[in-house]
Design an enzyme around this catalytic site. Sequence first.
Site, short mmCIF file in Angstrom:
data_model
loop_
_atom_site.label_atom_id
_atom_site.label_comp_id
_atom_site.label_asym_id
_atom_site.label_seq_id
_atom_site.Cartn_x
_atom_site.Cartn_y
_atom_site.Cartn_z
N GLU A 117 1.00 -0.93 0.50
CA GLU A 117 0.17 0.20 0.01
C GLU A 117 1.42 1.03 0.09
OE1 GLU A 117 -2.88 -0.70 2.74
OE2 GLU A 117 -3.06 -2.27 3.00
N CYS A 148 -1.56 -6.91 6.73
CA CYS A 148 -0.68 -7.61 5.95
C CYS A 148 0.22 -8.81 7.28
CB CYS A 148 -0.70 -7.67 5.04
SG CYS A 148 -1.27 -7.16 3.72
N GLY A 158 3.06 -3.36 11.71
CA GLY A 158 1.36 -3.52 11.57
C GLY A 158 0.68 -3.74 10.67
#
Length: 463
Positions: free
Chosen positions: A168, A288, A285
């Site tokens: 991301e 995933c 964190g």
Amino acid sequence: MEHFSVGVVGTGYVGLATGACLAYVGHRVTCLDNDLERVASLREGRIPFYEPGLEELMARSAGRLRFAGSERLAEVAGEADVLFVAVGTPQGGDGSADLSNVAEVARAIGRSLGGSTPREFPLVVVNKSTVPVGSAYYVSTLVGDGIDEAGGEGAEFRVASNPEFLREGSAVHDSLFPDRVVVGTDSKEALDVLRTLYTPIVEQSFPTEWDPRPKVAVPFVTTDLASAEMIKYAANAFLATKISFINEVANLCELVGADVSEVAYGVGLDDRVGSRFLSAGLGWGGSCFPKDVAALRATAREYEHETPLLDAAAAVNERQRKQVISKLQRDLHTLKGKRVALLGLSFKPNTDDLRGAPSLTIASALNSLGARVIGYDPVAGKAAAQLAPDIQAVFDPYEALRGAHAAVVVTEWEEIRGLDPSRAASLMREPKLIVDGRNALDAAASQEAGLLYRGFGRGYDRG
Ligand code: NAD
């Protein structure tokens, strides 16, 4: 080049990036989702989350990229050569991956196939969601069940696993210029179709205006189903472990008076180690790493097999988050009534994703100790305030710092790395404590400006 008709079920970070990327390189793609508001927004060219460059890629692919609600799955499956499943696989209560979305989609694909006219070529059903080893077989069974339910005969399909490795924040780049494409299947037909589908990406033969680097062919890794599924989990578990490893070293650095940033630099220059994922701080964190490490450990438990290294990686990570609280307590003493600013709320920079974000657990721990939590994030503030009533969101970092006894750097957005320490010091209340959870700020400049700087394993941790 041969162009395919492609369906993608699930328009999250992975499904949308995959769909837009395949359309950009020439395929005809329909992305489906059962969230109809999301579909409506996508049809207007707006993505319902923050992912730099993705709207632009969609716009560039517009003629070949369509969006539809899941109720049109049968129509899309009827036309498609390849159907990707890219729905969420969140963590279940026991740590294992919750496959209910995948199962629902697999059955629906089966019903679509069973209810349609016979196909010339089998449909290739591709699992792009991160799913435990054995899921391809499970999907195959469920598609078969769906076909039976619809009373279909001879509706042919093949199954493949094609795990996704995009990050991301750089999903567009990672989809167009991946480090590798992994395909696991026991079907030669499926492999041939996917090899051709990915040819423009593997050969880097698509037109691109925005990346001037020399084009380097992308490794196309073909393997069996179980290995493809395991590659994804092993990759994420390794990266998570690498971060926990440097955090373990950081904790020792604090004891012996070494600076983990210097240590990581010196260690990372060894190309067997590499410098990436060696940043100490409050740990990993996101949507995933935590769930994938938990799912891999859950898979091991199914075989009554122990995973001491993965267990330790998770335990170290949990301890890192708790250290934020103890570092605050050491200098503020009681947290009751203290004002603490969280700088950055998303789980990492360049995304608005709050799934598994350390900010949420830290805010909730602070709140239960009586502190008042003010949060700032360039893109995730509003969503964080909705999700976590523990956080009072403000829309300027200095506003968050105004009157704060302490600030925690949770997410190292560029804007937060570049904070002006003097301005911060002028706005904060004594002891003007900065707990730098990402070792992102200039420690010496912060101290000089009058802030009480505490990093992780950096030698600025002892009072
Ligand atoms: P996401 O939550 O952002 O998106 C999932 C989408 O699927 C949503 O739009 C949701 O509405 C839709 N959906 C759920 N059930 C559906 C159903 N039954 N029918 C139709 N649509 C349905 O998820 P994501 O982050 O894109 O992740 C998808 C998968 O890819 C997960 O397995 C994840 O582990 C994996 N993955 C994620 C990343 C990442 O960085 N986000 C990277 C690699 C792999």
